[in-house]
Design an enzyme around this catalytic site. Sequence first.
Site, PDB file in Angstrom:
ATOM      1  N   GLY A 133       0.839  -1.221   0.000  1.00 12.26           N
ATOM      2  CA  GLY A 133       0.000   0.000   0.000  1.00 12.26           C
ATOM      3  C   GLY A 133       0.856   1.245   0.000  1.00 12.26           C
ATOM      4  O   GLY A 133       1.605   1.503  -0.943  1.00 12.26           O
ATOM      5  N   LYS A 204       2.439 -10.701  -3.992  1.00 10.30           N
ATOM      6  CA  LYS A 204       3.342  -9.646  -3.508  1.00 10.30           C
ATOM      7  C   LYS A 204       4.707 -10.202  -3.124  1.00 10.30           C
ATOM      8  O   LYS A 204       5.741  -9.578  -3.399  1.00 10.30           O
ATOM      9  CB  LYS A 204       2.693  -8.931  -2.320  1.00 10.30           C
ATOM     10  CG  LYS A 204       1.478  -8.096  -2.732  1.00 10.30           C
ATOM     11  CD  LYS A 204       0.701  -7.659  -1.508  1.00 10.30           C
ATOM     12  CE  LYS A 204      -0.444  -6.740  -1.851  1.00 10.30           C
ATOM     13  NZ  LYS A 204      -1.373  -6.553  -0.724  1.00 10.30           N
TER      14      LYS A 204
HETATM   15  P1  NAP Z   1     -12.043  -1.263  -7.372  1.00 15.95           P
HETATM   16  O1  NAP Z   1     -12.468  -0.388  -6.270  1.00 15.95           O
HETATM   17  O2  NAP Z   1     -12.826  -2.489  -7.671  1.00 15.95           O
HETATM   18  O3  NAP Z   1     -11.967  -0.362  -8.705  1.00 15.95           O
HETATM   19  C1  NAP Z   1     -11.771  -0.889  -9.973  1.00 15.95           C
HETATM   20  C2  NAP Z   1     -12.056   0.193 -10.977  1.00 15.95           C
HETATM   21  O4  NAP Z   1     -11.760  -0.288 -12.286  1.00 15.95           O
HETATM   22  C3  NAP Z   1     -13.531   0.636 -11.013  1.00 15.95           C
HETATM   23  O5  NAP Z   1     -13.605   2.023 -11.183  1.00 15.95           O
HETATM   24  C4  NAP Z   1     -14.102  -0.089 -12.224  1.00 15.95           C
HETATM   25  O6  NAP Z   1     -15.149   0.619 -12.859  1.00 15.95           O
HETATM   26  C5  NAP Z   1     -12.890  -0.096 -13.135  1.00 15.95           C
HETATM   27  N1  NAP Z   1     -12.938  -1.206 -14.089  1.00 15.95           N
HETATM   28  C6  NAP Z   1     -13.029  -2.526 -13.818  1.00 15.95           C
HETATM   29  N2  NAP Z   1     -13.050  -3.236 -14.961  1.00 15.95           N
HETATM   30  C7  NAP Z   1     -12.988  -2.334 -15.973  1.00 15.95           C
HETATM   31  C8  NAP Z   1     -13.000  -2.430 -17.386  1.00 15.95           C
HETATM   32  N3  NAP Z   1     -13.073  -3.612 -17.996  1.00 15.95           N
HETATM   33  N4  NAP Z   1     -12.913  -1.296 -18.113  1.00 15.95           N
HETATM   34  C9  NAP Z   1     -12.838  -0.084 -17.506  1.00 15.95           C
HETATM   35  N5  NAP Z   1     -12.825   0.075 -16.154  1.00 15.95           N
HETATM   36  C10 NAP Z   1     -12.901  -1.041 -15.411  1.00 15.95           C
HETATM   37  O7  NAP Z   1     -10.535  -1.742  -7.176  1.00 15.95           O
HETATM   38  P2  NAP Z   1      -9.407  -1.031  -6.318  1.00 15.95           P
HETATM   39  O8  NAP Z   1      -9.499  -1.493  -4.908  1.00 15.95           O
HETATM   40  O9  NAP Z   1      -9.351   0.405  -6.609  1.00 15.95           O
HETATM   41  O10 NAP Z   1      -8.092  -1.772  -6.890  1.00 15.95           O
HETATM   42  C11 NAP Z   1      -7.591  -1.442  -8.167  1.00 15.95           C
HETATM   43  C12 NAP Z   1      -6.208  -2.090  -8.340  1.00 15.95           C
HETATM   44  O11 NAP Z   1      -5.332  -1.631  -7.313  1.00 15.95           O
HETATM   45  C13 NAP Z   1      -6.209  -3.614  -8.228  1.00 15.95           C
HETATM   46  O12 NAP Z   1      -5.205  -4.131  -9.062  1.00 15.95           O
HETATM   47  C14 NAP Z   1      -5.808  -3.853  -6.774  1.00 15.95           C
HETATM   48  O13 NAP Z   1      -5.187  -5.110  -6.574  1.00 15.95           O
HETATM   49  C15 NAP Z   1      -4.814  -2.732  -6.584  1.00 15.95           C
HETATM   50  N6  NAP Z   1      -4.623  -2.299  -5.198  1.00 15.95           N
HETATM   51  C16 NAP Z   1      -5.700  -2.015  -4.407  1.00 15.95           C
HETATM   52  C17 NAP Z   1      -5.488  -1.560  -3.116  1.00 15.95           C
HETATM   53  C18 NAP Z   1      -6.625  -1.242  -2.198  1.00 15.95           C
HETATM   54  O14 NAP Z   1      -6.363  -0.951  -1.029  1.00 15.95           O
HETATM   55  N7  NAP Z   1      -7.868  -1.250  -2.641  1.00 15.95           N
HETATM   56  C19 NAP Z   1      -4.184  -1.403  -2.651  1.00 15.95           C
HETATM   57  C20 NAP Z   1      -3.105  -1.693  -3.490  1.00 15.95           C
HETATM   58  C21 NAP Z   1      -3.339  -2.137  -4.762  1.00 15.95           C
HETATM   59  P3  NAP Z   1     -16.559   0.906 -12.101  1.00 15.95           P
HETATM   60  O15 NAP Z   1     -16.213   1.893 -11.033  1.00 15.95           O
HETATM   61  O16 NAP Z   1     -17.419   1.473 -13.144  1.00 15.95           O
HETATM   62  O17 NAP Z   1     -17.005  -0.405 -11.574  1.00 15.95           O
HETATM   63  N1  HSE Z   2      -6.400  -6.277  -0.931  1.00 17.76           N
HETATM   64  C1  HSE Z   2      -5.098  -5.810  -0.654  1.00 17.76           C
HETATM   65  C2  HSE Z   2      -4.836  -5.915   0.825  1.00 17.76           C
HETATM   66  C3  HSE Z   2      -4.951  -4.394  -1.089  1.00 17.76           C
HETATM   67  O1  HSE Z   2      -5.791  -6.106   1.599  1.00 17.76           O
HETATM   68  O2  HSE Z   2      -3.677  -5.846   1.225  1.00 17.76           O
HETATM   69  C4  HSE Z   2      -3.560  -3.849  -0.955  1.00 17.76           C
HETATM   70  O3  HSE Z   2      -2.703  -4.447  -1.883  1.00 17.76           O
END
Ligand code: NAP
Ligand code: HSE
Length: 438
Positions: A133, A204
């Site tokens: 993160g 990771k």
């Molecule tokens: P999320 O809340 O599910 O957001 C995904 C976004 O991508 C949404 O806006 C969705 O659109 C859009 N999307 C999905 N499929 C799509 C497509 N085919 N075409 C265009 N847009 C599309 O996910 P997130 O938690 O932000 O995570 C995003 C990435 O960051 C992932 O790879 C995750 O592993 C990584 N990550 C997340 C965190 C965390 O704390 N959440 C931390 C580190 C890394 P809609 O809004 O319209 O559904």
């Molecule tokens: N789902 C992941 C977590 C987001 O809980 O650590 C951060 O990579």
Amino acid sequence: MKRKIGIGLIGLGTVGTGVAKIISSPNGRNPLVSQLELKRVAVRDIQKTRAVDIDSSIITNDPLEVVNDPSIQVVVEVMGGIELARKIILKSIESGKSVVTANKAVIARHGNEIANAAHSAGVYVLIEAAVGGGIPIIEPLKQSLGGNRIKKVTGIINGTTNYILSRMSKENADYKELLKEAQQLGYAESDPSADVDGVDAADKIAILSSLAFGGTVERELIPTKGISNLQNRDVEYAKKLGYEVKLLALAESISKKNSSEKSLALSLRVQPTLLPTDHPLAGVNGVNNAIVIEGDPIGEVMFYGPGAGAGPTASAVVADILNIAGVKLMGEGNIHLDPLLSASSWRECFLAEPKEIMQKNYIRLITKDTPGVIGQIGKIFGDHQVSIESIVQFDASDAGAEIVVITHKVNQEEMSEALLSITKLPEVQDLAAHLGCL
Ligand code: NAP
Ligand code: HSE
């Protein structure tokens, strides 16, 4: 007028919204932030109400519109998933755009392909947000610790499971309720089984290992156990014995005759693990992550901070964008960062066999409450050279007894064979838990 760097955002969920908020409020931040301009944003559902104010004319549901937009220099992939994300990243590179991604799933599986493509195209792919993160860990491993011979990387690198386990330990709270909370807080993956089954942590540790040891191992072969079958009673028994349970990811080099400068045996694993309460990682609670790196000559260094959620992850994504923007605004000339992992893939790494891996184990057995059971279990362990640190009987009743064993560091092949024999004893009803222990 100041030159602007065109940013294309693919994904406007938890992380994308955090990134858009930083870019749209540059006051008080590094002056470079005010030179970033959000040109286009791709989402899946363009009708959805958004938590950040974005001109609707720049929103599209076609990620390729972002990739193909000539005003965009940096594509930020925060959409998640594997195949489409890989395609978008490669297409962006092919179009001469640099990429910032938080997507560990795609980097753990296709990092080499992406790095090679980036290297050939002379663009950057930066991944600070993919692990830990908001904690800076990728750049330190790539650069600041580069002079070390790394021995071991040990981390709590999934925020969702650490949130769940800390609350289970403090309040004996219900696993399903806690997972729901972690999802509402934006910590969990869109499919949270990636978190609770250990897949996210395995992605990771695969990335950290490739940076630490200079080569990749086959991602799907990393032994991975999550917390979905972990029971509150194991957390409770661990506490009684002076331990906390954490989902730990480890990568360590194993001394072997056939290890060399060019070829290195590694043990990578993800498993719920008992940590003595005075261990530095035992006090890492909630959504926080921490990574301990052991190297020569540095010794031990620990990185700690919020491991998931909109703000911390966006902080890491924007740092990567600024690194690229800084280079672009100076005029690229001869300045060249190493794109992604390319500099790190300089040796062959392979997974060591279970007989080469030594670790402590926590075992919980359900047995009949009859005389001599502990003796029989002890004999089988002894026959397999498994030395026992402690053996305790909890909860004897008509239904049976629970026997908890903590072993010394033992060869994991012998450990598995001993457990196979023990579960065949007529008095043993179930091997209810097998966790790691430090
Ligand atoms: P999320 O809340 O599910 O957001 C995904 C976004 O991508 C949404 O806006 C969705 O659109 C859009 N999307 C999905 N499929 C799509 C497509 N085919 N075409 C265009 N847009 C599309 O996910 P997130 O938690 O932000 O995570 C995003 C990435 O960051 C992932 O790879 C995750 O592993 C990584 N990550 C997340 C965190 C965390 O704390 N959440 C931390 C580190 C890394 P809609 O809004 O319209 O559904
Ligand atoms: N789902 C992941 C977590 C987001 O809980 O650590 C951060 O990579």
